[in-house]
Design an enzyme around this catalytic site. Structure first.
Site, mmCIF file in Angstrom:
data_model
loop_
_atom_site.group_PDB
_atom_site.id
_atom_site.type_symbol
_atom_site.label_atom_id
_atom_site.label_comp_id
_atom_site.label_asym_id
_atom_site.label_seq_id
_atom_site.Cartn_x
_atom_site.Cartn_y
_atom_site.Cartn_z
ATOM 1 N N GLU A 339 4.454 36.609 -38.946
ATOM 2 C CA GLU A 339 3.658 36.900 -40.137
ATOM 3 C C GLU A 339 2.270 36.281 -40.008
ATOM 4 O OE1 GLU A 339 7.172 36.849 -43.544
ATOM 5 O OE2 GLU A 339 6.232 34.952 -42.962
ATOM 6 N N CYS A 340 1.246 37.064 -40.198
ATOM 7 C CA CYS A 340 -0.139 36.611 -40.345
ATOM 8 C C CYS A 340 -0.595 35.718 -39.191
ATOM 9 C CB CYS A 340 -0.329 35.932 -41.702
ATOM 10 S SG CYS A 340 -2.058 35.816 -42.209
ATOM 11 N N GLY A 341 -0.507 34.398 -39.343
ATOM 12 C CA GLY A 341 -0.893 33.506 -38.257
ATOM 13 C C GLY A 341 -0.075 33.761 -37.013
ATOM 14 N N THR A 441 3.234 41.287 -38.498
ATOM 15 C CA THR A 441 2.594 41.898 -39.658
ATOM 16 C C THR A 441 1.720 40.889 -40.385
ATOM 17 O OG1 THR A 441 3.086 42.861 -41.836
ATOM 18 C CG2 THR A 441 4.733 41.377 -40.933
#
Length: 473
Positions: A339-341, A441
């Site tokens: 996720e993200c990072g 994502t």
């Protein structure tokens, strides 16, 4: 059962409710009370500070990501063994994403039948504040506003004017007055505080706000208001607490699949419920650090949450042996959910101020960074293509908050399996990039509201474990 509880709300973001929530939580904990901290809304950083103040995990309550029963279950199951629960609201008391304010702090207060203490920024205002508070009381009579805390008070004369007018016209008590502080105890980055793992003097900050709370707040009166909250039916919460502690045993008695979790100052954004959910599904969780660990332990899967890899870009880039081993495992079908990072770490490169930093190179993505958010808020995506974790056709709710943006991508458009119905995602309303058993994502999901997430990740880890159990790794 009685669940003493209180929500610290405000008129807007930046009013000081985080400082007050942390201060109240830490001061009550220091006095010997067991405090269950909660944060309303999708927030990891404030939750981290509240957890540090309470000495126990802080759980998020969110009426967009979770339904009413799930919010009640979470609150009850995590409050049942505590003396008091302190919930920090978000934004303004009545702020939400729609006309009805369905995702607001006020709606959470009504769901939990929870007394509200309103934190108000008193900069350059006196009698008018009484009108503002009275308006909040009248706006929705089902919201029980039981007291006010004055913040950023100029002097004793200023405080007296505010206290006298609010108590006279609003008929609720002023429970404390915080003066304008000369020091910033909780440094800010972007739209929130600097996370506790990056904050070397975090304990000093907690100690300082304990003193502020003890000197300037009517803590006894705040506790009394919390104790006046009506009783709640604890049955649903107790069932949830019992379920959380039940770990299934596989029929063939295989060892639990080992799922690694990046956890350090670069990667720290995890809901406690997500990690709990992996354990409930039968996994053993192993915390590792791509900053400090030179080798990967023996794992069957990996969960990489969000954080600030850009603030540690050089250190991540320098640990080439770690990232090379990870990339090799991916080629062998190793499952990763990021996720993200985590998405950024799995990419090719981070570009910061014109300098490029190589990352793991699993996904053909380059990321640039900007001063303004490139994605911020709740998300809804529809799963449109086959992937290892979600059924095609399902609709998932989450949230995103990133200052990065994909500046170069050499992949196949069919590798983006989500269509963003709300939110930005990776590229042109698409998100969720897959490669073999990797799915990455920008959207963060909450395991209580998206229970299929943990089930799928543990399943993929179990399959990898079975396939490689007789192969030396």
């Amino acid at each position: 059962m009685e669940f003493p509880r209180i929500i610290i709300a405000a008129l807007r973001g930046g009013s000081g409710k985080t400082l007050l929530s942390i201060g109240i939580t830490a001061a009550l904990s220091a006095s010997g009370k067991s405090v269950a901290p909660f944060k309303k809304g999708p927030d990891y950083i404030d939750a981290g500070w509240l957890a540090l103040a309470a000495g126990r995990p802080c759980y998020n309550l969110d009426s967009f990501l979770l339904d009413e029963d799930q919010n009640l279950q979470s609150f009850l199951s995590h409050s049942i063994d505590c003396d008091i629960s302190v919930i920090e609201g978000n934004r303004g008391l009545y702020d939400g994403i729609d006309l009805e304010g369905s995702t607001s702090t006020a709606e959470l207060a009504k769901l939990l039948k929870c007394p509200v203490v309103l934190c108000v920024d008193c900069t350059k205002i006196t009698r008018t504040m009484a009108a503002v508070v009275a308006g909040c009381i009248q706006f929705d009579r089902q919201v029980s506003i039981n007291g006010v805390i004055l913040n950023r008070v100029a002097n004793a004369r200023h405080e007296k004017k505010l206290r006298d007018t609010i108590e006279h016209y609003c008929e609720i008590p002023v429970l404390g007055a915080i003066p304008k502080l000369s020091r910033q105890y909780f440094p800010e980055r972007h739209l929130g505080l600097v996370p506790t793992p990056e904050h070397d003097w975090a304990k000093d900050s907690i100690d300082a706000v304990i003193e502020i709370a003890q000197n300037h707040l009517a803590l006894k009166a705040i506790v009394e208001i919390a104790q006046q909250a009506p009783g709640l039916n604890a049955e649903i919460g107790m069932r949830n607490a019992e379920t959380k502690n039940q770990v299934p045993v596989t029929s063939d008695q295989r060892p639990k699949p080992r799922i690694g979790i990046f956890k350090d100052s670069a990667f720290q954004f995890y809901y406690p419920e997500n990690i709990d959910a992996l354990v409930v599904e039968g996994a053993e969780t192993i915390f590792i650090s791509p900053l400090k660990d030179k080798e990967l332990p023996e794992l069957d899967g990996l969960y990489i949450g969000g954080g600030f890899p850009e603030t540690h870009a050089q250190q991540l880039a320098d640990n080439r042996g770690f990232s090379a081993r990870l990339k090799a495992l991916v080629e062998d079908g190793f499952p990763i959910y990021a996720e993200c990072g985590g998405l950024m770490y799995l990419g090719e490169t981070l570009v910061l101020k014109g300098k490029s930093y190589p990352m793991a190179g699993v996904l053909p993505l380059t990321f640039d960074f900007f001063k303004r958010p490139q994605g911020h808020g709740y998300t809804i995506f529809k799963v449109e293509r086959e992937n290892p974790y979600y059924e095609v056709g399902s609709e998932i709710r989450g949230h995103e908050f990133h200052y990065s943006r994909v500046s170069n991508w050499t992949g196949d458009p069919n590798d983006l399996v989500f269509h963003m119905k709300r939110g930005v995602g990776i590229d042109k309303d698409r998100d969720g990039i897959i490669y073999k058993n990797v799915l990455a994502t920008y959207t963060h999901v909450h395991a209580v509201g998206t229970p299929e997430w943990a089930t799928a990740l543990v399943h993929r880890a179990t399959l990898f474990q079975k396939r490689t159990s007789n192969v030396e790794r």
